[in-house]
Design a protein around this motif. Structure first.
Motif, PDB file in Angstrom:
ATOM      1  N   TYR A  73       4.729  -1.075  -7.848  1.00 15.75           N
ATOM      2  CA  TYR A  73       3.794  -1.767  -6.952  1.00 15.75           C
ATOM      3  C   TYR A  73       4.115  -3.259  -6.910  1.00 15.75           C
ATOM      4  N   LYS A  74       4.371  -3.765  -5.708  1.00 17.35           N
ATOM      5  CA  LYS A  74       4.588  -5.204  -5.542  1.00 17.35           C
ATOM      6  C   LYS A  74       3.234  -5.874  -5.377  1.00 17.35           C
ATOM      7  N   TYR A  75       2.903  -6.752  -6.312  1.00 19.34           N
ATOM      8  CA  TYR A  75       1.568  -7.349  -6.272  1.00 19.34           C
ATOM      9  C   TYR A  75       1.550  -8.756  -5.695  1.00 19.34           C
ATOM     10  N   GLY A  76       2.731  -9.251  -5.277  1.00 20.58           N
ATOM     11  CA  GLY A  76       2.728 -10.582  -4.683  1.00 20.58           C
ATOM     12  C   GLY A  76       4.058 -10.943  -4.064  1.00 20.58           C
ATOM     13  N   ALA A  92      -2.850  -9.663 -10.598  1.00 15.03           N
ATOM     14  CA  ALA A  92      -2.489  -8.542  -9.728  1.00 15.03           C
ATOM     15  C   ALA A  92      -3.706  -7.715  -9.337  1.00 15.03           C
ATOM     16  N   SER A  93      -3.735  -7.294  -8.085  1.00 16.03           N
ATOM     17  CA  SER A  93      -4.811  -6.419  -7.623  1.00 16.03           C
ATOM     18  C   SER A  93      -4.308  -5.588  -6.459  1.00 16.03           C
ATOM     19  N   MET A  94      -4.983  -4.496  -6.216  1.00 17.73           N
ATOM     20  CA  MET A  94      -4.638  -3.584  -5.136  1.00 17.73           C
ATOM     21  C   MET A  94      -5.807  -3.550  -4.154  1.00 17.73           C
ATOM     22  N   LYS A  95      -5.575  -4.047  -2.953  1.00 19.79           N
ATOM     23  CA  LYS A  95      -6.650  -4.125  -1.977  1.00 19.79           C
ATOM     24  C   LYS A  95      -6.926  -2.747  -1.375  1.00 19.79           C
ATOM     25  N   ASP A  96      -8.178  -2.337  -1.438  1.00 20.22           N
ATOM     26  CA  ASP A  96      -8.620  -1.060  -0.870  1.00 20.22           C
ATOM     27  C   ASP A  96      -7.698   0.100  -1.246  1.00 20.22           C
ATOM     28  N   PRO A  97      -7.527   0.380  -2.528  1.00 23.38           N
ATOM     29  CA  PRO A  97      -6.650   1.484  -2.927  1.00 23.38           C
ATOM     30  C   PRO A  97      -7.138   2.813  -2.367  1.00 23.38           C
ATOM     31  N   SER A  98      -6.199   3.617  -1.937  1.00 27.39           N
ATOM     32  CA  SER A  98      -6.533   4.919  -1.365  1.00 27.39           C
ATOM     33  C   SER A  98      -7.066   5.853  -2.445  1.00 27.39           C
ATOM     34  N   ASP A 158     -12.663  -2.484  -8.808  1.00 20.91           N
ATOM     35  CA  ASP A 158     -12.470  -3.589  -7.875  1.00 20.91           C
ATOM     36  C   ASP A 158     -11.011  -3.771  -7.469  1.00 20.91           C
ATOM     37  N   GLY A 159     -10.129  -2.865  -7.893  1.00 27.26           N
ATOM     38  CA  GLY A 159      -8.727  -2.931  -7.505  1.00 27.26           C
ATOM     39  C   GLY A 159      -7.845  -3.730  -8.444  1.00 27.26           C
TER      40      GLY A 159
END
Length: 210
Positions: free
Chosen positions: A105-108, A117-123, A194-195
Motif C-alpha cells: 500500500y502506497k500511503y503517500g 499513514a492512513s487509508m481513506k474509505d477502505p473497502s 478510522d483508516g
C-alpha cells in the motif's frame, strides 16, 4: 549492511533479516527483506516509463494505477520464484509466501512518517482482509454493537480465494513519479476504524535505488 549492485542497474543495501522476518518467512527471510524494496523500485520504473511514454505532462492516474498493478505483479513474481502462491482476490493478485499474504500500500506521494499513514474509505474487502488475517484486535476495537452479528462475523471470515494463507504482512511505502521510492516499511498492522494503522510489529527496509 553493505551496498551492492545486482548487475541490472539497481543498487540495494543488503540487510540481515530480523528475528520477526525469520519467524514469518524462514529460509526466505533474507532474500525477501532485500527483494521487497527492489520489487517496489522495479514497479516504480515500469510506471514511470508508462506515463512518460503516454506523452502526458502530468503523471496523475497514468502513473498511480500502473504503479499499483506493477507492485502486485512484481511481488507475485517474487512469490513464484520462491515457490509460493499467487492468489487472485476480487481481480487483484496477491503474493502468498509461507502462508503469509503480502499487502502492498502506497500511503503517500512525498516522504512522510509511516505513523501518519492512513487509508481513506477502505473497502469492505480491505477491512475484511485486515480483520481476518491481521494481528488480533484489542477488545472493543470493532465492538459488536456497531454491527449486526452477521456483519461482524462476515468481517472476520477468511477468503476462500486465499487458500491456506493465515497471516497478513503489510508493506507500506511512499513513492513519487520522479524520485521513486522514498521509504519501505513492513510488519503486522491492524486497520483501525478510522483508516489509520496500528502496528503490532513494524520495521523499515532499506530502499533500493535505480
Amino acid at each position: 549492511m553493505n551496498g551492492a549492485g545486482d548487475g541490472n542497474g539497481y543498487h540495494s543495501t543488503s540487510t540481515t533479516p530480523s528475528r520477526w522476518a525469520r519467524q514469518r518467512f524462514g529460509a526466505d527471510a533474507a532474500r525477501l527483506a532485500n527483494a521487497v524494496p527492489e520489487r517496489l523500485t522495479r514497479a516504480h520504473l515500469r510506471a514511470q516509463a508508462g506515463y512518460k511514454a503516454s506523452g502526458l505532462t502530468r503523471p496523475g492516474a497514468a502513473y498511480g494505477h500502473t504503479l499499483a498493478e506493477a507492485v502486485r505483479e512484481e511481488l507475485a513474481l517474487e512469490a513464484e520464484e520462491l515457490g509460493g502462491d499467487v492468489r487472485v482476490l476480487r481481480g487483484r493478485s496477491y503474493a502468498v509466501i509461507n502462508d503469509h499474504v503480502l499487502f502492498p500500500y502506497k500511503y503517500g506521494n512525498h516522504p512522510s512518517p509511516v505513523e501518519s499513514a492512513s487509508m481513506k474509505d477502505p473497502s469492505l474487502v480491505r477491512r475484511r482482509l485486515f480483520a481476518a488475517y491481521g494481528p488480533e484486535e484489542p477488545e472493543g476495537l470493532f465492538p459488536v454493537d456497531d454491527y449486526s452479528t452477521e456483519e461482524y462475523e462476515h468481517l472476520h471470515e477468511a477468503f476462500e480465494e486465499l487458500g491456506r494463507a493465515q497471516n497478513l504482512v503489510s508493506v507500506l511505502f511512499t513513492c513519487d513519479p520522479e524520485n521513486g521510492v522514498h521509504a519501505v516499511h513492513w510488519g503486522e498492522a491492524r486497520l483501525q476504524p478510522d483508516g489509520t494503522f496500528a502496528w503490532a510489529y513494524r520495521e523499515e527496509l532499506p530502499v533500493t535505488r535505480a
